[in-house]
Motif scaffolding. Structure first.
Motif, PDB file in Angstrom:
ATOM      1  N   ASN A 262       1.164  -1.527   0.126  1.00  0.00           N
ATOM      2  CA  ASN A 262      -0.608  -0.089  -0.091  1.00  0.00           C
ATOM      3  C   ASN A 262       0.636   1.641   0.056  1.00  0.00           C
ATOM      4  O   ASN A 262       0.188   2.486   0.008  1.00  0.00           O
ATOM      5  CB  ASN A 262      -0.819  -0.166   1.206  1.00  0.00           C
ATOM      6  N   THR A 263       2.234   1.195   0.379  1.00  0.00           N
ATOM      7  CA  THR A 263       3.089   2.288   0.041  1.00  0.00           C
ATOM      8  C   THR A 263       3.825   2.796  -0.825  1.00  0.00           C
ATOM      9  O   THR A 263       5.242   3.173  -1.466  1.00  0.00           O
ATOM     10  CB  THR A 263       4.038   2.302   1.501  1.00  0.00           C
ATOM     11  N   ASN A 264       3.557   1.133  -2.511  1.00  0.00           N
ATOM     12  CA  ASN A 264       4.438   1.354  -3.384  1.00  0.00           C
ATOM     13  C   ASN A 264       5.728   0.867  -3.241  1.00  0.00           C
ATOM     14  O   ASN A 264       6.593   1.332  -4.235  1.00  0.00           O
ATOM     15  CB  ASN A 264       4.173   2.622  -3.657  1.00  0.00           C
ATOM     16  N   GLN A 265       6.033  -0.643  -2.539  1.00  0.00           N
ATOM     17  CA  GLN A 265       7.012  -0.497  -2.005  1.00  0.00           C
ATOM     18  C   GLN A 265       7.073  -2.128  -2.356  1.00  0.00           C
ATOM     19  O   GLN A 265       6.258  -2.725  -1.849  1.00  0.00           O
ATOM     20  CB  GLN A 265       8.095  -1.333  -0.268  1.00  0.00           C
ATOM     21  N   LEU A 266       7.698  -2.393  -3.279  1.00  0.00           N
ATOM     22  CA  LEU A 266       8.099  -4.079  -3.356  1.00  0.00           C
ATOM     23  C   LEU A 266       7.760  -5.032  -1.477  1.00  0.00           C
ATOM     24  O   LEU A 266       9.190  -4.276  -1.139  1.00  0.00           O
ATOM     25  CB  LEU A 266       9.368  -4.569  -4.130  1.00  0.00           C
ATOM     26  N   ALA A 267       7.631  -5.558  -1.253  1.00  0.00           N
ATOM     27  CA  ALA A 267       7.236  -6.465  -0.516  1.00  0.00           C
ATOM     28  C   ALA A 267       6.980  -8.322  -0.568  1.00  0.00           C
ATOM     29  O   ALA A 267       6.346  -8.590  -1.463  1.00  0.00           O
ATOM     30  CB  ALA A 267       5.606  -5.553   0.699  1.00  0.00           C
ATOM     31  N   VAL A 268       7.531  -9.074   0.613  1.00  0.00           N
ATOM     32  CA  VAL A 268       7.318  -9.947   0.365  1.00  0.00           C
ATOM     33  C   VAL A 268       5.863 -10.540   1.171  1.00  0.00           C
ATOM     34  O   VAL A 268       5.780 -10.013   2.318  1.00  0.00           O
ATOM     35  CB  VAL A 268       8.620 -10.795   0.603  1.00  0.00           C
ATOM     36  N   SER A 269       5.177 -11.520   0.912  1.00  0.00           N
ATOM     37  CA  SER A 269       3.545 -11.994   1.456  1.00  0.00           C
ATOM     38  C   SER A 269       4.007 -13.227   2.009  1.00  0.00           C
ATOM     39  O   SER A 269       3.881 -12.741   2.915  1.00  0.00           O
ATOM     40  CB  SER A 269       2.274 -11.510   0.053  1.00  0.00           C
ATOM     41  N   GLU A 270       5.307 -14.206   1.077  1.00  0.00           N
ATOM     42  CA  GLU A 270       5.184 -15.352   2.058  1.00  0.00           C
ATOM     43  C   GLU A 270       6.598 -15.470   1.024  1.00  0.00           C
ATOM     44  O   GLU A 270       6.643 -15.987  -0.296  1.00  0.00           O
ATOM     45  CB  GLU A 270       3.996 -16.185   1.507  1.00  0.00           C
ATOM     46  N   LEU A 271       7.426 -16.344   1.475  1.00  0.00           N
ATOM     47  CA  LEU A 271       7.867 -17.367   1.505  1.00  0.00           C
ATOM     48  C   LEU A 271       8.049 -19.192   1.456  1.00  0.00           C
ATOM     49  O   LEU A 271       7.597 -19.580   2.078  1.00  0.00           O
ATOM     50  CB  LEU A 271       9.723 -17.607   1.997  1.00  0.00           C
ATOM     51  N   GLU A 272       7.730 -19.705  -0.096  1.00  0.00           N
ATOM     52  CA  GLU A 272       7.455 -20.893  -0.377  1.00  0.00           C
ATOM     53  C   GLU A 272       8.355 -22.226   0.007  1.00  0.00           C
ATOM     54  O   GLU A 272       8.902 -21.953  -1.284  1.00  0.00           O
ATOM     55  CB  GLU A 272       6.165 -21.324  -0.898  1.00  0.00           C
ATOM     56  N   LEU A 273       8.873 -22.389   1.271  1.00  0.00           N
ATOM     57  CA  LEU A 273      10.212 -23.745   1.141  1.00  0.00           C
ATOM     58  C   LEU A 273       9.720 -24.868   1.229  1.00  0.00           C
ATOM     59  O   LEU A 273      10.694 -25.871   1.327  1.00  0.00           O
ATOM     60  CB  LEU A 273      11.209 -22.655   1.987  1.00  0.00           C
ATOM     61  N   ILE A 274       8.490 -25.118   1.702  1.00  0.00           N
ATOM     62  CA  ILE A 274       8.488 -26.657   1.673  1.00  0.00           C
ATOM     63  C   ILE A 274       8.013 -27.131   0.897  1.00  0.00           C
ATOM     64  O   ILE A 274       8.854 -28.198   0.268  1.00  0.00           O
ATOM     65  CB  ILE A 274       7.236 -26.682   2.973  1.00  0.00           C
ATOM     66  N   GLU A 275       6.446 -27.004   0.248  1.00  0.00           N
ATOM     67  CA  GLU A 275       6.502 -27.584  -0.715  1.00  0.00           C
ATOM     68  C   GLU A 275       5.432 -26.714  -2.260  1.00  0.00           C
ATOM     69  O   GLU A 275       4.497 -27.062  -1.707  1.00  0.00           O
ATOM     70  CB  GLU A 275       5.384 -29.141  -0.745  1.00  0.00           C
ATOM     71  N   PRO A 276       5.809 -25.979  -2.452  1.00  0.00           N
ATOM     72  CA  PRO A 276       5.566 -25.078  -3.259  1.00  0.00           C
ATOM     73  C   PRO A 276       5.249 -25.292  -4.661  1.00  0.00           C
ATOM     74  O   PRO A 276       5.856 -26.389  -5.455  1.00  0.00           O
ATOM     75  CB  PRO A 276       6.402 -23.667  -3.609  1.00  0.00           C
ATOM     76  N   GLU A 277       3.912 -24.749  -5.144  1.00  0.00           N
ATOM     77  CA  GLU A 277       3.494 -25.332  -6.719  1.00  0.00           C
ATOM     78  C   GLU A 277       4.708 -23.949  -7.430  1.00  0.00           C
ATOM     79  O   GLU A 277       4.920 -22.873  -6.540  1.00  0.00           O
ATOM     80  CB  GLU A 277       2.173 -24.451  -7.072  1.00  0.00           C
ATOM     81  N   LEU A 278       5.640 -24.857  -8.085  1.00  0.00           N
ATOM     82  CA  LEU A 278       6.523 -24.326  -8.700  1.00  0.00           C
ATOM     83  C   LEU A 278       6.389 -24.007 -10.348  1.00  0.00           C
ATOM     84  O   LEU A 278       7.443 -23.110 -11.374  1.00  0.00           O
ATOM     85  CB  LEU A 278       7.886 -24.618  -9.030  1.00  0.00           C
ATOM     86  N   TRP A 279       5.553 -24.453 -11.228  1.00  0.00           N
ATOM     87  CA  TRP A 279       4.346 -24.180 -12.697  1.00  0.00           C
ATOM     88  C   TRP A 279       6.349 -24.373 -12.955  1.00  0.00           C
ATOM     89  O   TRP A 279       6.237 -24.315 -14.383  1.00  0.00           O
ATOM     90  CB  TRP A 279       3.989 -23.005 -12.769  1.00  0.00           C
ATOM     91  N   PHE A 280       6.352 -25.618 -13.400  1.00  0.00           N
ATOM     92  CA  PHE A 280       7.322 -26.430 -14.063  1.00  0.00           C
ATOM     93  C   PHE A 280       6.957 -26.247 -14.932  1.00  0.00           C
ATOM     94  O   PHE A 280       7.792 -25.955 -16.280  1.00  0.00           O
ATOM     95  CB  PHE A 280       7.908 -27.851 -13.110  1.00  0.00           C
ATOM     96  N   ARG A 281       5.939 -26.922 -15.864  1.00  0.00           N
ATOM     97  CA  ARG A 281       5.276 -26.655 -16.640  1.00  0.00           C
ATOM     98  C   ARG A 281       5.370 -25.720 -17.644  1.00  0.00           C
ATOM     99  O   ARG A 281       5.171 -25.666 -18.951  1.00  0.00           O
ATOM    100  CB  ARG A 281       3.444 -27.331 -16.816  1.00  0.00           C
ATOM    101  N   ASN A 282       5.350 -24.560 -17.278  1.00  0.00           N
ATOM    102  CA  ASN A 282       5.631 -23.147 -17.880  1.00  0.00           C
ATOM    103  C   ASN A 282       6.975 -23.029 -18.473  1.00  0.00           C
ATOM    104  O   ASN A 282       6.754 -21.862 -19.095  1.00  0.00           O
ATOM    105  CB  ASN A 282       5.463 -22.346 -16.469  1.00  0.00           C
ATOM    106  N   ASP A 283       7.313 -23.538 -17.745  1.00  0.00           N
ATOM    107  CA  ASP A 283       9.142 -22.864 -18.553  1.00  0.00           C
ATOM    108  C   ASP A 283       9.472 -24.355 -18.658  1.00  0.00           C
ATOM    109  O   ASP A 283       9.936 -24.996 -18.080  1.00  0.00           O
ATOM    110  CB  ASP A 283      10.294 -21.998 -17.322  1.00  0.00           C
ATOM    111  N   SER A 284      10.241 -25.123 -19.933  1.00  0.00           N
ATOM    112  CA  SER A 284      10.864 -26.457 -19.981  1.00  0.00           C
ATOM    113  C   SER A 284      12.070 -25.955 -19.192  1.00  0.00           C
ATOM    114  O   SER A 284      12.385 -27.215 -19.275  1.00  0.00           O
ATOM    115  CB  SER A 284      11.443 -26.042 -21.424  1.00  0.00           C
TER     116      SER A 284
END
Length: 299
Positions: A262-284
């Motif tokens: 809301n202050t127009n800064q880049l921010a981390v909402s979450e780090l997913e380090l356990i079992e994240p969906e990584l969308w391998f199908r989007n990048d060969s």
């Protein structure tokens, strides 16, 4: 001698492919891409449910957490299994980083290391304050309430002055069982979406943009959210990489969810380090990059 170099971990729901359920097919297919990439590195690989009762976990050099997406619904059982399996084989990511990442209190540690994160207020188990009292204390109007240990949008609620009273009962019940957190509602996530940058061992791989469906604020596909490929800026890539370097140890894989706050800064909402969906199908190339890093770390 070990029977396998690596076991790819899933849960029982996703052990088999599906011709009729696109979601299950995508899960199976993405794990297949990782499995084939690991085999191309001359590694002996199999894929099992994490709670498989018949497998001797000492028979593999390492296990790779991929689609263990029932862990947060069976957290007590998963936690005991995690402690056991860590004595039998190597975990990717490690038990240390998994336990650190399970509880969103880790956001406080990232903030202490200079990583800008979503503004958050943590409510510890047993707190007697009501939601109304907490909002008055914080002087926040629109917020999101969520558990500190969660996934897939479990018990995630958008609160406003108009609906807060109807959430008091569920909050009273939840806070007796687990810690919760409040975050100011982030309007840019609704209008711009949330970016997920995939980082392998400190190396940027690819990214997607997650967007909520009209009328919702949750970007997860469980709630109708959509995902499209995304080309991040150099600033966004550097921000995501720096976030992984602020972890207790460098994760071999990470999904860094970021947004413009809301202050127009880049921010981390979450780090997913356990079992994240990584969308391998989007990048060969993505599965091959991960496989190469895993191969190197097993040598």
């Amino acid at each position: 001698m070990k029977t396998f170099d690596i076991v790819i971990l899933t849960d029982n729901r996703y052990l088999e492919d599906s011709e009729t359920n696109t979601y299950k097919h995508n899960v199976f297919y993405e794990d297949f891409l990782v499995q084939e990439a690991l085999k191309a590195e001359n590694l002996k690989v199999t894929r099992l449910a994490w709670d498989d009762l018949n497998f001797n976990w000492s028979d593999t050099k390492a296990v790779l957490f991929r689609t263990t997406w029932d862990y947060f619904d069976r957290f007590s059982e998963f936690s005991k299994w995690l402690a056991m399996v860590s004595t039998k084989t190597r975990l990717l990511n490690s038990e240390k980083i998994i336990r650190w990442n399970i509880d969103k209190h880790y956001l406080l540690e990232l903030k202490a290391k200079g990583i800008h994160v979503a503004k958050s207020f943590f409510i510890e188990t047993g707190t007697q304050s009501t939601l109304t009292e907490l909002h008055q204390q914080l002087n926040w109007q629109e917020t999101v309430l969520k558990p500190c240990v969660s996934g897939a949008g479990r018990h995630t609620y958008r609160l406003t002055p108009h609906n807060i009273a109807e959430h008091e009962a569920i909050f009273t019940e939840l806070i007796q069982q687990e810690s919760m957190m409040l975050q100011p509602f982030q309007h840019n996530i609704v209008t711009q979406g949330e970016m997920s940058l995939i980082v392998f061992n400190g190396e940027y791989s690819h990214a997607v943009l997650k967007q909520a469906k009209a009328g919702d604020f949750r970007v997860q596909d469980d709630f109708g959210g959509s995902v499209i490929p995304y080309a991040p800026t150099e600033t966004e890539i550097a921000f995501a990489i720096n976030a992984t370097k602020a972890c207790p140890e460098l994760p071999i894989y990470a999904r860094v969810d970021i947004f413009t706050d809301n202050t127009n800064q880049l921010a981390v909402s979450e780090l997913e380090l356990i079992e994240p969906e990584l969308w391998f199908r989007n990048d060969s190339k993505a599965a091959k990059i991960l496989a190469k890093h895993i191969s190197l770390c097993l040598k």
